[in-house]
Design a protein around this motif. Structure first.
Motif, PDB file in Angstrom:
ATOM      1  N   LEU A  62      24.587  41.993  60.912  1.00 60.00           N
ATOM      2  CA  LEU A  62      25.445  42.752  61.105  1.00 60.00           C
ATOM      3  C   LEU A  62      25.438  42.711  62.430  1.00 60.00           C
ATOM      4  CD1 LEU A  62      26.560  45.685  58.355  1.00 60.00           C
ATOM      5  CD2 LEU A  62      27.190  42.839  58.476  1.00 60.00           C
ATOM      6  N   SER A  63      26.419  42.161  63.329  1.00 56.08           N
ATOM      7  CA  SER A  63      25.846  42.254  64.758  1.00 56.08           C
ATOM      8  C   SER A  63      27.233  42.866  65.122  1.00 56.08           C
ATOM      9  CB  SER A  63      26.171  41.041  65.341  1.00 56.08           C
ATOM     10  OG  SER A  63      25.489  40.727  67.255  1.00 56.08           O
ATOM     11  N   THR A  64      27.360  43.558  66.360  1.00 54.93           N
ATOM     12  CA  THR A  64      28.589  44.093  66.880  1.00 54.93           C
ATOM     13  C   THR A  64      28.256  45.036  68.039  1.00 54.93           C
ATOM     14  OG1 THR A  64      30.702  45.620  66.497  1.00 54.93           O
ATOM     15  CG2 THR A  64      28.532  46.902  65.830  1.00 54.93           C
ATOM     16  N   THR A  65      30.097  45.079  68.774  1.00 57.14           N
ATOM     17  CA  THR A  65      29.499  45.943  70.219  1.00 57.14           C
ATOM     18  C   THR A  65      30.975  46.560  70.495  1.00 57.14           C
ATOM     19  OG1 THR A  65      29.028  46.341  72.791  1.00 57.14           O
ATOM     20  CG2 THR A  65      30.688  43.947  71.386  1.00 57.14           C
ATOM     21  N   ASP A  66      30.471  48.381  71.401  1.00 58.08           N
ATOM     22  CA  ASP A  66      31.604  48.247  71.250  1.00 58.08           C
ATOM     23  C   ASP A  66      31.152  49.619  72.520  1.00 58.08           C
ATOM     24  OD1 ASP A  66      34.137  50.162  71.771  1.00 58.08           O
ATOM     25  OD2 ASP A  66      34.213  49.555  69.650  1.00 58.08           O
ATOM     26  N   PHE A  67      32.328  49.540  73.600  1.00 58.92           N
ATOM     27  CA  PHE A  67      32.067  50.392  74.860  1.00 58.92           C
ATOM     28  C   PHE A  67      33.376  50.653  75.222  1.00 58.92           C
ATOM     29  CE2 PHE A  67      31.779  45.731  75.972  1.00 58.92           C
ATOM     30  CZ  PHE A  67      32.582  45.469  77.089  1.00 58.92           C
ATOM     31  N   PHE A  68      33.202  52.221  76.907  1.00 61.58           N
ATOM     32  CA  PHE A  68      34.180  51.954  77.587  1.00 61.58           C
ATOM     33  C   PHE A  68      34.055  53.239  78.094  1.00 61.58           C
ATOM     34  CE2 PHE A  68      34.659  54.687  73.150  1.00 61.58           C
ATOM     35  CZ  PHE A  68      33.576  55.354  72.657  1.00 61.58           C
ATOM     36  N   MET A  69      35.367  54.095  78.498  1.00 64.16           N
ATOM     37  CA  MET A  69      34.996  55.059  79.499  1.00 64.16           C
ATOM     38  C   MET A  69      34.812  56.389  79.028  1.00 64.16           C
ATOM     39  SD  MET A  69      37.672  52.515  82.171  1.00 64.16           S
ATOM     40  CE  MET A  69      38.233  51.935  81.246  1.00 64.16           C
ATOM     41  N   GLY A 148      28.139  52.262  76.282  1.00 65.97           N
ATOM     42  CA  GLY A 148      28.520  51.951  75.034  1.00 65.97           C
ATOM     43  C   GLY A 148      27.100  51.160  74.321  1.00 65.97           C
ATOM     44  N   LEU A 149      27.484  50.428  73.045  1.00 65.14           N
ATOM     45  CA  LEU A 149      25.852  49.866  72.123  1.00 65.14           C
ATOM     46  C   LEU A 149      26.230  48.858  71.859  1.00 65.14           C
ATOM     47  CD1 LEU A 149      24.755  53.231  70.828  1.00 65.14           C
ATOM     48  CD2 LEU A 149      24.149  52.882  73.079  1.00 65.14           C
ATOM     49  N   ALA A 150      25.340  47.938  72.294  1.00 65.74           N
ATOM     50  CA  ALA A 150      25.281  46.763  71.545  1.00 65.74           C
ATOM     51  C   ALA A 150      24.503  46.968  69.754  1.00 65.74           C
ATOM     52  CB  ALA A 150      24.752  45.408  71.576  1.00 65.74           C
ATOM     53  N   VAL A 151      25.357  47.430  68.984  1.00 64.73           N
ATOM     54  CA  VAL A 151      24.492  47.383  67.383  1.00 64.73           C
ATOM     55  C   VAL A 151      24.007  45.542  66.326  1.00 64.73           C
ATOM     56  CG1 VAL A 151      24.062  49.117  65.696  1.00 64.73           C
ATOM     57  CG2 VAL A 151      25.469  49.382  67.264  1.00 64.73           C
ATOM     58  N   THR A 152      22.842  45.665  65.987  1.00 64.07           N
ATOM     59  CA  THR A 152      22.572  44.862  65.109  1.00 64.07           C
ATOM     60  C   THR A 152      22.238  46.625  63.533  1.00 64.07           C
ATOM     61  OG1 THR A 152      21.127  44.202  66.456  1.00 64.07           O
ATOM     62  CG2 THR A 152      20.382  43.171  63.877  1.00 64.07           C
TER      63      THR A 152
END
Length: 343
Positions: A62-69, A148-152
């Protein structure tokens, strides 16, 4: 260290910074034929929480990313919330995270490296809670703080949760109360009373680990996490992908403490209005209260879980083991004129 209020350095906050669903659809449209990858089990077709790539051994990466202020003023807490939010996508797909890398933007001419370090430490804390390494990342000099992170992650294919997996005659559950956008907007508007933001922080820093356990249940057919598009936005995505509709019982939807107080004070996030403009035509008529709560942009929200009614006892058992007391907030039904009807 001088006290720094991070929310004063960003124009938006948390998942409320997300581009509206309607505009995002326009951006992602492509007239070009897209290549086909047989091993890509889940891409962007149904707006799922993460991509899934079949490893050929009964499991998928699985691969995803999420980031914000910043959504809160404290640097460590901001980092922890942003990382917890990114990890949630893996749990929502029924998987377990393996490792993460950081996505970090910092206005180096405005904020010190000491504050930046606290943000990273908050991210490390969330990864430690998830029992994974924060294994690297990338940083830039940016006008506003971003983290944020990119997560595996990994998931057994038989447990893979997809937006297109919902069916009729399920109960719908939500594992965290909503109202985060209203409370954090009250903080940004300097209307929040001492201590009232703490319930939102506790919710936002709680990992959705239960997702990996729920995915093993035969009665759980799909999950998604509730974030920037609000409860109705993410519910609509599942209904649309699955070809069904849903009934939501408004008085059963759990709310954080004092949400109604700050809603009546006008603490409505800009993202909430954008949400309704994007998908309100897919929802049955609502009162102003229902609209402002059910479209409220969440950050690091809970899991929206579809459970077959004849298998709900097994769901309750897993929830109890995780310390959660849950009740249905609605049910899935055959496709109707509206994707969601609010009662």
């Amino acid at each position: 260290m001088q006290e720094i209020k991070l929310t004063e350095y960003s124009h938006g906050a948390g998942c409320g910074c997300k581009i509206s669903p309607m505009l995002l659809d326009e951006i992602l449209k492509s007239g070009a034929a897209q290549p086909f990858f047989e091993q890509l089990l889940v891409g962007n077709e149904h707006k799922d929480d993460a991509a899934a790539y079949d490893l050929g051994d009964g499991s998928s990466v699985l691969s995803t990313t999420d980031f914000f202020m910043p959504i809160v003023d404290d640097a460590f807490t901001f980092g922890r919330i942003a990382a917890t939010n990114a990890l949630s996508d893996i749990y929502a797909m029924g998987g377990k995270p393996l490792m993460a890398i950081a996505i970090f933007g910092w206005p180096i001419d405005k904020l010190s490296s000491d504050v930046a370090k606290e943000v990273i430490e908050g991210g490390r804390r969330a990864c430690r809670d998830a029992d994974i390494p924060l294994a690297g990342g990338h940083s830039i000099d940016s006008p506003e703080p971003i983290f944020g992170l990119a997560v595996t992650g990994i998931v057994q294919n038989e447990n893979l949760m997809q937006n297109s997996g919902a069916v009729e005659d399920c109960y719908i559950f939500l594992t965290k109360p909503i109202g985060i956008g209203i409370l954090t907007t009250a903080q940004k508007q300097k209307k929040i009373e001492a201590g009232d933001i703490n319930v939102a922080i506790e919710a936002m820093t709680t990992l959705n680990k239960i997702g990996a356990s729920l995915a093993h249940l035969e009665s759980v057919v799909t999950m998604t996490d509730v974030t920037g598009f609000g409860l109705l936005g993410h519910l609509s995505e599942v209904c649309e992908a699955s070809g069904i509709s849903a009934n939501i019982w408004f008085d059963k939807v759990p709310l954080l403490a004092n949400v109604e107080k700050y809603r009546t004070l006008g603490c409505i996030a800009g993202g909430t209005r954008k949400n309704f403009m994007s998908y309100g035509h897919k929802i049955s008529p609502m009162t102003q209260q229902q609209r402002e709560i059910l479209c409220d942009a969440q950050t690091s929200g809970g899991l929206l879980v579809f459970v077959k009614k004849d298998g709900v006892d097994a769901f309750y058992e897993v929830a109890r083991e995780a310390g959660l007391t849950l009740q249905p907030i609605g049910e899935s039904v055959a496709k109707k004129e509206h994707l969601v009807e609010v009662f």
